[in-house]
Design a protein around this motif. Structure first.
Motif, PDB file in Angstrom:
ATOM      1  N   LEU A  21     -99.405  17.423  35.626  1.00 39.10           N
ATOM      2  CA  LEU A  21     -98.120  17.586  34.948  1.00 39.10           C
ATOM      3  C   LEU A  21     -97.522  16.227  34.593  1.00 39.10           C
ATOM      4  N   GLY A  22     -97.556  15.294  35.546  1.00 42.49           N
ATOM      5  CA  GLY A  22     -97.045  13.956  35.248  1.00 42.49           C
ATOM      6  C   GLY A  22     -97.833  13.271  34.154  1.00 42.49           C
ATOM      7  N   LEU A  23     -99.182  13.422  34.213  1.00 43.77           N
ATOM      8  CA  LEU A  23    -100.010  12.804  33.169  1.00 43.77           C
ATOM      9  C   LEU A  23     -99.715  13.424  31.803  1.00 43.77           C
ATOM     10  N   GLY A  24     -99.530  14.739  31.770  1.00 45.35           N
ATOM     11  CA  GLY A  24     -99.246  15.393  30.489  1.00 45.35           C
ATOM     12  C   GLY A  24     -97.912  14.966  29.909  1.00 45.35           C
ATOM     13  N   ILE A  25     -96.889  14.872  30.755  1.00 40.24           N
ATOM     14  CA  ILE A  25     -95.574  14.435  30.258  1.00 40.24           C
ATOM     15  C   ILE A  25     -95.653  12.999  29.750  1.00 40.24           C
ATOM     16  N   ALA A  26     -96.389  12.144  30.472  1.00 43.01           N
ATOM     17  CA  ALA A  26     -96.518  10.746  30.027  1.00 43.01           C
ATOM     18  C   ALA A  26     -97.226  10.672  28.684  1.00 43.01           C
ATOM     19  N   ILE A  27     -98.262  11.462  28.505  1.00 41.85           N
ATOM     20  CA  ILE A  27     -98.969  11.451  27.217  1.00 41.85           C
ATOM     21  C   ILE A  27     -98.058  11.942  26.100  1.00 41.85           C
ATOM     22  N   HIS A  28     -97.264  12.969  26.390  1.00 42.91           N
ATOM     23  CA  HIS A  28     -96.348  13.510  25.368  1.00 42.91           C
ATOM     24  C   HIS A  28     -95.265  12.495  24.996  1.00 42.91           C
ATOM     25  N   LEU A  29     -94.740  11.776  26.005  1.00 44.42           N
ATOM     26  CA  LEU A  29     -93.688  10.799  25.725  1.00 44.42           C
ATOM     27  C   LEU A  29     -94.213   9.618  24.921  1.00 44.42           C
ATOM     28  N   THR A  30     -95.456   9.283  25.050  1.00 42.82           N
ATOM     29  CA  THR A  30     -96.036   8.164  24.280  1.00 42.82           C
ATOM     30  C   THR A  30     -96.399   8.583  22.862  1.00 42.82           C
ATOM     31  N   GLY A  31     -96.296   9.844  22.562  1.00 38.83           N
ATOM     32  CA  GLY A  31     -96.623  10.321  21.228  1.00 38.83           C
ATOM     33  C   GLY A  31     -98.098  10.517  20.977  1.00 38.83           C
ATOM     34  N   LEU A  32     -98.891  10.499  22.021  1.00 36.05           N
ATOM     35  CA  LEU A  32    -100.336  10.657  21.846  1.00 36.05           C
ATOM     36  C   LEU A  32    -100.819  12.065  22.211  1.00 36.05           C
ATOM     37  N   GLY A  33     -99.889  12.974  22.428  1.00 34.62           N
ATOM     38  CA  GLY A  33    -100.277  14.289  22.910  1.00 34.62           C
ATOM     39  C   GLY A  33    -100.816  15.221  21.849  1.00 34.62           C
ATOM     40  N   ARG A  34    -100.396  15.046  20.604  1.00 32.74           N
ATOM     41  CA  ARG A  34    -100.833  15.969  19.550  1.00 32.74           C
ATOM     42  C   ARG A  34    -102.268  15.684  19.136  1.00 32.74           C
ATOM     43  N   ILE A  35    -102.941  16.756  18.683  1.00 34.93           N
ATOM     44  CA  ILE A  35    -104.340  16.639  18.249  1.00 34.93           C
ATOM     45  C   ILE A  35    -104.358  16.731  16.728  1.00 34.93           C
ATOM     46  N   GLY A  36    -104.130  15.618  16.058  1.00 29.91           N
ATOM     47  CA  GLY A  36    -104.271  15.553  14.606  1.00 29.91           C
ATOM     48  C   GLY A  36    -103.186  16.282  13.847  1.00 29.91           C
ATOM     49  N   ASP A  37    -102.824  15.747  12.651  1.00 27.14           N
ATOM     50  CA  ASP A  37    -101.806  16.379  11.816  1.00 27.14           C
ATOM     51  C   ASP A  37    -102.353  17.596  11.099  1.00 27.14           C
ATOM     52  N   ASP A  38    -103.659  17.613  10.892  1.00 23.45           N
ATOM     53  CA  ASP A  38    -104.245  18.729  10.142  1.00 23.45           C
ATOM     54  C   ASP A  38    -104.246  20.009  10.962  1.00 23.45           C
ATOM     55  N   LEU A  39    -104.128  19.901  12.271  1.00 23.68           N
ATOM     56  CA  LEU A  39    -104.140  21.081  13.129  1.00 23.68           C
ATOM     57  C   LEU A  39    -102.743  21.438  13.594  1.00 23.68           C
TER      58      LEU A  39
END
Length: 410
Positions: A21-39
């Protein structure tokens, strides 16, 4: 004060869930959580945090209820994919794939194969249908992604599962071997105790019976000095023989017996000592008839019979005579010893009066059991028959005659 019992497995699952959960929140806050704009799907940008929370809630059951955890996280992954595809939920799904492979049942393992195959196929179809310019590159990256987050956790989990199964099997086998070893030790101790009881019975009971018969003969005629001297001499002889055998047994138990111990035993327990068994009984007034080849009781041919058969025959004869004079005092005894076809046959017969209704049955006790065991130990048999008032003990022992060696005796 109320206390909720928490097992080690629950604590481990909670710690793993907090880590993801902590790793996921950190990834989301850095803006790296999304998988591509096309998806990108129709959901808001914060929606991956919701799907991450749902997945982590089910992740709390990763080891205790892996089937529920797999179903819940898979549903969260599907919801995340059709809204705003994100990396954190995939990380949680990879951990659940590993946990299901390790902790799940065989049936859940088959379901896991189906889930992983379905999820991988769906992702490949979704990527193949995307309007990306470099579609083959995206497809290649997608295959690597699936190998890293689906294939690797599944393979590693199966390896850990196999190792744990082998370890459990080894522990079970070790436990069984330990139980067998304990049982064998207990049986060995019991066998040794029975052997010691048998030896003590044969040495002590036989000698004491002979001493009792000799003493009774002396007491019957108190004015007969010659008979009294004979009885005292016989008592001393039997006492010395009993002490010799007891000393040999003690040396054997103390691991101090040497290679001459069997020979020392035969000095007092062999068929050549038949006269010492019969003499006190005859002197007490009991008629004893012996039919035996001379070479069997000859001191110069003591080595003609195997030692085990010679000693066993002596013990059986001693016990049979002790039983006869104890349960049928004064009754004649007949001893027949034959040797033919490498077989030594002993037959001891004596009349037994019919006991009174309230008396103890004759020849009851450890004696018959000990004689049967002694015969069996050397590969022979022992039969006890009572017919027409006669009690007959018949022992058949394997005793191949060896080359006769002469030696002097004192």
């Amino acid at each position: 004060m109320w206390r909720v019992p928490v097992s080690r497995a629950h604590l481990d699952d909670a710690g793993m869930t907090l880590l993801f959960l902590g790793l996921g929140i950190a990834i989301h806050l850095t803006g790296l959580g999304r998988i591509g704009d096309d998806l990108h799907g129709p959901g808001p940008d914060w929606f991956p945090l919701l799907t991450l929370g749902i997945g982590c809630a089910f992740q709390l059951l990763r080891s205790t209820h892996p089937a529920i955890a797999l179903a819940g996280v898979t549903a969260a992954l599907v919801l995340d994919t059709v809204t705003v595809p994100s990396i954190p939920v995939w990380l949680v799904f990879s951990d659940i794939v590993y946990a299901a492979a390790v902790y799940g049942s065989a049936r859940l393992l088959r379901v896991l194969y189906g889930v992983c195959t379905t999820v991988s196929a769906a992702v490949l179809v979704l990527v193949a249908a995307s309007p990306a310019l470099a579609q083959w590159r995206l497809l290649f990256v997608c295959v690597l992604w699936l190998l890293a987050l689906v294939g690797s956790p599944l393979a590693y989990g199966l390896a850990v599962r196999t190792h744990r199964s082998a370890l459990a099997l080894e522990r079970n086998q070790s436990r069984i071997l330990a139980e067998l070893a304990d049982r064998e030790r207990a049986e060995a101790v019991a066998d040794e105790r029975r052997r010691l009881a048998r030896e003590l019975h044969d040495v002590i009971a036989g000698r004491l019976s002979a001493i009792a018969v000799q003493s009774a003969a002396a007491l019957r005629y108190p004015d007969n000095d010659a008979l009294a001297r004979k009885a005292l001499a016989a008592v001393r002889t039997n006492s010395v023989d009993a002490l010799t055998e007891m000393r040999g047994m003690i040396d054997l138990l103390a691991d101090t017996a040497d290679a001459d111990a069997p020979a020392a035993t035969r000095e007092t327990a062999g068929l050549r000592r038949l006269d010492r068994l019969v003499a006190p009984i005859v002197e007490s007034g009991t008629d004893v008839e012996i039919d035996c080849p001379p070479w069997i009781t000859d001191a110069d041919t003591v080595d003609a019979l195997p030692p085990v058969a010679d000693i066993a025959a002596h013990r059986i004869l001693a016990e049979s005579l002790a039983n006869a004079v104890t349960h049928a005092p004064g009754q004649p005894i007949r001893i027949v010893i034959t040797h033919a076809d490498a077989t030594l046959r002993l037959q001891i017969t004596n009349p037994v009066p019919t006991p009174a209704p309230d008396s103890v049955a004759p020849h009851a006790g450890r004696g018959l059991a000990n004689m049967t065991v002694r015969a069996g130990l050397v590969g022979g048999t022992l039969d006890v028959v009572r017919t027409d008032g006669d009690f007959t003990v018949t022992a058949i022992l394997p005793a191949a005659r060896t080359a006769t060696s002469h030696r002097s005796t004192s």
